[in-house]
Design an enzyme around this catalytic site. Structure first.
Site, short mmCIF file in Angstrom:
data_model
loop_
_atom_site.label_atom_id
_atom_site.label_comp_id
_atom_site.label_asym_id
_atom_site.label_seq_id
_atom_site.Cartn_x
_atom_site.Cartn_y
_atom_site.Cartn_z
N TYR A 49 0.81 -1.21 0.00
CA TYR A 49 0.00 0.00 0.00
C TYR A 49 0.85 1.27 0.00
CZ TYR A 49 -4.16 2.78 1.20
OH TYR A 49 -5.20 3.68 1.20
N ASP A 93 1.52 -7.99 14.26
CA ASP A 93 1.15 -7.12 13.15
C ASP A 93 -0.11 -6.34 13.52
OD1 ASP A 93 0.52 -5.96 10.70
OD2 ASP A 93 0.98 -7.77 9.54
N SER A 106 1.60 -7.54 2.03
CA SER A 106 0.51 -6.66 2.43
C SER A 106 -0.48 -6.48 1.28
CB SER A 106 1.07 -5.33 2.94
OG SER A 106 0.06 -4.58 3.58
N GLN A 107 -0.65 -5.25 0.76
CA GLN A 107 -1.50 -5.08 -0.42
C GLN A 107 -1.02 -5.96 -1.57
OE1 GLN A 107 -3.08 -1.13 -2.36
NE2 GLN A 107 -1.04 -1.55 -3.17
N HIS A 166 4.43 -5.91 10.92
CA HIS A 166 4.03 -5.98 9.52
C HIS A 166 5.21 -6.21 8.57
CE1 HIS A 166 0.98 -5.70 6.51
NE2 HIS A 166 1.50 -4.64 5.93
#
Length: 326
Positions: free
Chosen positions: A93, A274, A187-188, A304
């Protein structure tokens, strides 16, 4: 990093299987979306790029994604024209494809490494070159609520389509073994890897999502303390009458729903401290897989950032074994 566990105990996470209803017509929604994008597609281009990285070949990729929009990327590979397995990477992201040479590890391991730029992002922590030319109704800053009133207008419909279209393109790239294409990202980027594997099941041969975002969204938006999920909760705090519409839209892109369509071998990672992607969302997507060959690596004391280079080394070993790379 949260410095403490952010979710339920690991023994409960290993059993966590939320009941997430699918929106009616989900497969038709994505089939029609991809058909429209493929009908608008134009040939991809690969151009040399000046770079001090001499030991590898780096080329500038342009292809068409959602609605025929131009999307940028990099193709990094060992020199030569031998047909090699490919790893397609999607970005987290706020990031973009970066500068040429920013990402060379997968190519150094002997793979064709394809990095997709992220439309409308690329100014948070790495540079991007792809605009998002589509407008939006009222939205909270960030991309999470752009078009959230309607699945057809939602930002992630466009981004997921870009990811699936890239798989179409990589399959036809010179010097790629089309039977050995893997997808990955953190993540994204992990959410996009799940989406690409679900939407292109006949082409994606392995999926390696790290701490994947956008999974088990109804739970995540009420329990995650950090952005970007809080963009949605902030939007809902103002648009009080639009909760049902927003949740309906989000159900079309939930990785824990789309993962049910994945049969390819899968290697996930999750971090128990996270506070951006809660571990329960990762386990929800992992448990939804239809893959017979699936594993998840747990990093109890990480946030994360997940497993970092250590986990990448494990990914290489895992993928080498499945793609018969030595």
């Amino acid at each position: 990093m949260a410095q403490t566990f952010t979710d339920m105990p690991l023994e409960l996470l290993r059993e966590y299987r939320p009941e997430l209803p699918e929106p009616e017509g989900l497969d038709a929604f994505w089939s029609e979306t991809l058909a429209e994008a493929r009908a608008a597609a134009r040939p991809a281009t690969l151009l040399p790029v000046p770079t001090p990285v001499r030991a590898l070949s780096i080329r500038d990729l342009t292809f068409t994604g959602f609605a025929g929009d131009e999307i940028r990327g990099w193709v990094v590979r060992p020199h030569g024209d031998e047909a090699l397995p490919a790893v397609v990477e999607f970005i987290g992201y706020g990031g973009g494809r970066g500068l040429p040479g920013d990402k060379i590890a997968w190519a150094a391991a002997g793979y064709v490494h394809v990095i997709m730029d992220t439309r409308g992002q690329g100014s948070g922590w790495s540079i991007g070159d792809t605009p998002d030319p589509h407008g939006s109704t009222a939205a909270y800053p960030g991309v999470m609520t752009r078009g959230i009133h309607d699945p057809r207008e939602y930002y992630y419909r466009r981004l997921y389509t870009d990811a699936a279209r890239l798989i179409d393109v990589v399959r036809e790239l010179p010097g790629v073994d089309a039977t050995r294409i893997a997808v990955t990202g953190g993540s994204q980027g992990g959410a996009l890897a799940i989406a690409a594997a679900a939407l292109c099941p006949d082409t994606v041969a392995a999926v390696l999502p790290d701490v994947p975002f956008l999974c088990d969204i109804p739970n995540a938006i009420v329990r995650t303390p950090s952005a970007p999920f809080t963009e949605v909760t902030r939007w809902l705090s103002i648009h009080r009458d639009d909760t049902a519409a927003a949740l309906h839209t989000l159900s079309h892109i939930d990785g824990a729903v789309l993962a049910r369509r994945i049969t390819a071998p899968a290697f996930f990672s999750v971090a128990l401290m996270d506070d951006i992607v809660l571990p329960s969302g990762v386990f929800a997507a992992f448990h939804a897989l239809s893959s017979e060959d699936a594993a998840i690596e747990v990093y109890p004391y990480n946030g994360h950032e997940g497993g970092g280079t250590r986990h990448w080394a494990r990914q290489v070993a895992w993928l080498d074994a499945r793609f018969s790379v030595s």
